[in-house]
Motif scaffolding. Structure first.
Motif, PDB file in Angstrom:
ATOM      1  N   MET A   9       0.922  -1.475  -0.251  1.00  0.00           N
ATOM      2  CA  MET A   9      -0.427  -0.099  -0.044  1.00  0.00           C
ATOM      3  C   MET A   9       0.636   1.297  -0.367  1.00  0.00           C
ATOM      4  O   MET A   9       1.128   1.291   0.518  1.00  0.00           O
ATOM      5  N   GLU A  10       0.443   2.262  -0.738  1.00  0.00           N
ATOM      6  CA  GLU A  10       0.795   3.690  -1.152  1.00  0.00           C
ATOM      7  C   GLU A  10      -0.037   3.812  -1.628  1.00  0.00           C
ATOM      8  O   GLU A  10       0.149   3.855  -2.602  1.00  0.00           O
ATOM      9  N   ILE A  11       0.101   5.488  -0.702  1.00  0.00           N
ATOM     10  CA  ILE A  11      -0.272   6.485  -1.517  1.00  0.00           C
ATOM     11  C   ILE A  11       0.233   7.829  -1.484  1.00  0.00           C
ATOM     12  O   ILE A  11       1.022   8.202  -0.153  1.00  0.00           O
ATOM     13  N   GLU A  12       0.031   9.135  -2.609  1.00  0.00           N
ATOM     14  CA  GLU A  12       0.470  10.138  -2.283  1.00  0.00           C
ATOM     15  C   GLU A  12      -0.387  10.645  -2.082  1.00  0.00           C
ATOM     16  O   GLU A  12      -1.464  10.981  -2.244  1.00  0.00           O
ATOM     17  N   LEU A  13       0.427  12.247  -1.028  1.00  0.00           N
ATOM     18  CA  LEU A  13      -1.286  13.169  -1.461  1.00  0.00           C
ATOM     19  C   LEU A  13       0.325  14.608  -1.637  1.00  0.00           C
ATOM     20  O   LEU A  13       1.100  14.637  -1.062  1.00  0.00           O
ATOM     21  N   GLN A  14      -0.717  15.528  -2.442  1.00  0.00           N
ATOM     22  CA  GLN A  14       0.789  16.376  -3.031  1.00  0.00           C
ATOM     23  C   GLN A  14      -0.211  17.904  -3.193  1.00  0.00           C
ATOM     24  O   GLN A  14      -1.914  17.873  -3.162  1.00  0.00           O
ATOM     25  N   ALA A  15      -0.061  18.919  -3.321  1.00  0.00           N
ATOM     26  CA  ALA A  15      -0.682  20.075  -3.317  1.00  0.00           C
ATOM     27  C   ALA A  15      -1.712  20.074  -4.272  1.00  0.00           C
ATOM     28  O   ALA A  15      -1.599  20.129  -5.273  1.00  0.00           O
ATOM     29  N   ALA A  16      -2.809  20.479  -4.423  1.00  0.00           N
ATOM     30  CA  ALA A  16      -3.839  20.689  -5.424  1.00  0.00           C
ATOM     31  C   ALA A  16      -3.399  21.934  -6.236  1.00  0.00           C
ATOM     32  O   ALA A  16      -2.740  22.518  -5.907  1.00  0.00           O
ATOM     33  N   PRO A  17      -3.076  21.623  -7.539  1.00  0.00           N
ATOM     34  CA  PRO A  17      -2.601  22.665  -7.870  1.00  0.00           C
ATOM     35  C   PRO A  17      -3.549  23.829  -8.135  1.00  0.00           C
ATOM     36  O   PRO A  17      -2.958  25.366  -7.836  1.00  0.00           O
ATOM     37  N   ALA A  18      -4.445  24.682  -8.024  1.00  0.00           N
ATOM     38  CA  ALA A  18      -5.387  25.335  -8.126  1.00  0.00           C
ATOM     39  C   ALA A  18      -5.457  26.065  -6.563  1.00  0.00           C
ATOM     40  O   ALA A  18      -5.279  26.964  -6.138  1.00  0.00           O
ATOM     41  N   ARG A  19      -5.333  25.688  -5.149  1.00  0.00           N
ATOM     42  CA  ARG A  19      -4.949  25.464  -4.081  1.00  0.00           C
ATOM     43  C   ARG A  19      -4.098  26.095  -3.761  1.00  0.00           C
ATOM     44  O   ARG A  19      -3.155  27.265  -3.849  1.00  0.00           O
ATOM     45  N   ARG A  20      -2.847  25.435  -4.530  1.00  0.00           N
ATOM     46  CA  ARG A  20      -1.161  25.625  -4.318  1.00  0.00           C
ATOM     47  C   ARG A  20      -1.343  27.149  -5.051  1.00  0.00           C
ATOM     48  O   ARG A  20      -0.231  27.933  -4.681  1.00  0.00           O
ATOM     49  N   ALA A  21      -1.655  27.798  -6.235  1.00  0.00           N
ATOM     50  CA  ALA A  21      -1.791  28.807  -6.769  1.00  0.00           C
ATOM     51  C   ALA A  21      -1.938  30.172  -5.966  1.00  0.00           C
ATOM     52  O   ALA A  21      -2.019  30.809  -6.143  1.00  0.00           O
ATOM     53  N   MET A  22      -3.671  29.424  -6.143  1.00  0.00           N
ATOM     54  CA  MET A  22      -4.429  30.407  -5.236  1.00  0.00           C
ATOM     55  C   MET A  22      -3.598  30.719  -3.365  1.00  0.00           C
ATOM     56  O   MET A  22      -3.165  32.490  -3.488  1.00  0.00           O
ATOM     57  N   ALA A  23      -2.674  30.248  -3.155  1.00  0.00           N
ATOM     58  CA  ALA A  23      -2.092  30.272  -1.754  1.00  0.00           C
ATOM     59  C   ALA A  23      -1.184  31.039  -2.454  1.00  0.00           C
ATOM     60  O   ALA A  23      -0.918  31.915  -1.579  1.00  0.00           O
ATOM     61  N   VAL A  24      -0.415  30.728  -3.475  1.00  0.00           N
ATOM     62  CA  VAL A  24       0.840  31.691  -3.359  1.00  0.00           C
ATOM     63  C   VAL A  24       0.911  32.998  -3.933  1.00  0.00           C
ATOM     64  O   VAL A  24       1.653  34.373  -3.683  1.00  0.00           O
ATOM     65  N   GLY A  25      -0.638  33.146  -4.966  1.00  0.00           N
ATOM     66  CA  GLY A  25      -0.129  34.072  -5.625  1.00  0.00           C
ATOM     67  C   GLY A  25      -0.797  34.833  -4.481  1.00  0.00           C
ATOM     68  O   GLY A  25      -1.439  36.239  -4.571  1.00  0.00           O
ATOM     69  N   VAL A  26      -2.025  34.822  -2.919  1.00  0.00           N
ATOM     70  CA  VAL A  26      -2.376  35.548  -2.531  1.00  0.00           C
ATOM     71  C   VAL A  26      -1.031  36.478  -1.455  1.00  0.00           C
ATOM     72  O   VAL A  26      -1.430  37.554  -1.502  1.00  0.00           O
ATOM     73  N   LEU A  27      -0.667  35.057  -1.347  1.00  0.00           N
ATOM     74  CA  LEU A  27       0.698  35.943  -0.341  1.00  0.00           C
ATOM     75  C   LEU A  27       2.010  36.905  -0.619  1.00  0.00           C
ATOM     76  O   LEU A  27       2.236  37.918  -1.047  1.00  0.00           O
ATOM     77  N   TYR A  28       2.056  36.279  -2.343  1.00  0.00           N
ATOM     78  CA  TYR A  28       2.894  37.563  -2.781  1.00  0.00           C
ATOM     79  C   TYR A  28       2.360  38.854  -3.564  1.00  0.00           C
ATOM     80  O   TYR A  28       2.850  39.987  -3.624  1.00  0.00           O
ATOM     81  N   GLY A  29       0.698  38.989  -3.527  1.00  0.00           N
ATOM     82  CA  GLY A  29       0.472  39.597  -4.385  1.00  0.00           C
ATOM     83  C   GLY A  29      -0.045  40.676  -2.955  1.00  0.00           C
ATOM     84  O   GLY A  29       0.147  42.171  -2.587  1.00  0.00           O
ATOM     85  N   PHE A  30      -0.548  39.953  -1.538  1.00  0.00           N
ATOM     86  CA  PHE A  30      -0.148  41.141  -0.032  1.00  0.00           C
ATOM     87  C   PHE A  30       1.485  41.601  -0.311  1.00  0.00           C
ATOM     88  O   PHE A  30       1.270  42.695   0.401  1.00  0.00           O
ATOM     89  N   GLY A  31       2.234  40.485  -0.042  1.00  0.00           N
ATOM     90  CA  GLY A  31       3.733  41.548  -0.466  1.00  0.00           C
ATOM     91  C   GLY A  31       3.847  42.176  -1.114  1.00  0.00           C
ATOM     92  O   GLY A  31       4.491  43.485  -0.564  1.00  0.00           O
ATOM     93  N   GLY A  32       3.690  42.973  -2.382  1.00  0.00           N
ATOM     94  CA  GLY A  32       3.316  43.503  -3.424  1.00  0.00           C
ATOM     95  C   GLY A  32       2.820  44.154  -2.921  1.00  0.00           C
ATOM     96  O   GLY A  32       3.334  45.622  -2.624  1.00  0.00           O
ATOM     97  N   MET A  33       1.433  44.110  -2.796  1.00  0.00           N
ATOM     98  CA  MET A  33       1.060  45.865  -2.274  1.00  0.00           C
ATOM     99  C   MET A  33       1.360  46.559  -0.684  1.00  0.00           C
ATOM    100  O   MET A  33       1.435  47.815  -1.243  1.00  0.00           O
ATOM    101  N   ALA A  34       1.851  45.552  -0.338  1.00  0.00           N
ATOM    102  CA  ALA A  34       2.236  46.212   1.029  1.00  0.00           C
ATOM    103  C   ALA A  34       3.558  46.838   0.976  1.00  0.00           C
ATOM    104  O   ALA A  34       3.594  48.251   1.190  1.00  0.00           O
ATOM    105  N   LEU A  35       5.015  46.527  -0.331  1.00  0.00           N
ATOM    106  CA  LEU A  35       5.516  47.033  -0.820  1.00  0.00           C
ATOM    107  C   LEU A  35       5.492  48.571  -1.661  1.00  0.00           C
ATOM    108  O   LEU A  35       5.910  49.205  -1.351  1.00  0.00           O
ATOM    109  N   TYR A  36       4.573  48.315  -2.152  1.00  0.00           N
ATOM    110  CA  TYR A  36       4.172  49.043  -3.657  1.00  0.00           C
ATOM    111  C   TYR A  36       3.247  50.057  -1.856  1.00  0.00           C
ATOM    112  O   TYR A  36       3.826  51.897  -2.602  1.00  0.00           O
TER     113      TYR A  36
END
Length: 156
Positions: A1-28
């Motif tokens: 038995m071997e099960i693999e768990l990965q980040a869901a691409p859409a959730r990953r993109a959204m989470a990273v995008g939100v953090l980058y967007g927040f950081g960029g807006m604060a810097l701006y």
């Protein structure tokens, strides 16, 4: 038995995008239009923190988690929890667990660690989930429950 768990691409993109967007807006905002040097410094620190958090999340979610005969292992080969150390699994609505995930209660405490969006460990608890697929996390949790119940069942 071997099960693999990965980040869901859409959730990953959204989470990273939100953090980058927040950081960029604060810097701006810090560099563009602030009423004083203290506000600029605070927004600059907040923006850099947001960008650093986004990068940490991006790197952490590149790895996958595998459930195999050893226990729970990440794709780099680090053992997060051995089968003999897993006491119980918590996945109820009111349990302390990551989003779309579950928490393992361990026999021995491990060093504090955190891979944002994938897993965290604090003392006797190991939380798995975050930006992972709900279905894959549920399948992994059910496989762990089955293995634990087989271990607890008396031998006839």
């Amino acid at each position: 038995m071997e099960i693999e768990l990965q980040a869901a691409p859409a959730r990953r993109a959204m989470a990273v995008g939100v953090l980058y967007g927040f950081g960029g807006m604060a810097l701006y905002t810090a560099l563009a239009d602030t009423p004083g040097i203290a506000w600029s410094a605070a927004l600059l620190a907040l923006g850099l923190g947001g960008l650093a958090a986004g990068e940490t999340l991006r790197r952490a979610t590149r790895r996958a988690l595998r459930l195999d005969e050893t226990g729970l292992v990440d794709s780099a080969g680090h053992v997060l929890a051995r089968w003999e150390d897993i006491v119980a699994i918590e996945r109820g609505s009111f349990s302390l667990k990551p989003s779309n995930g579950f928490t393992l209660r361990l026999a021995r405490p491990g060093a504090r660690a955190w891979k944002p969006g994938m897993w965290w460990r604090l003392g006797h608890r190991l939380g798995v989930g975050g930006v992972t697929s709900a279905g894959a996390a549920k399948a992994m949790a059910e496989a762990i429950e089955i293995r634990l119940s087989d271990r607890a069942a008396p031998i006839p």
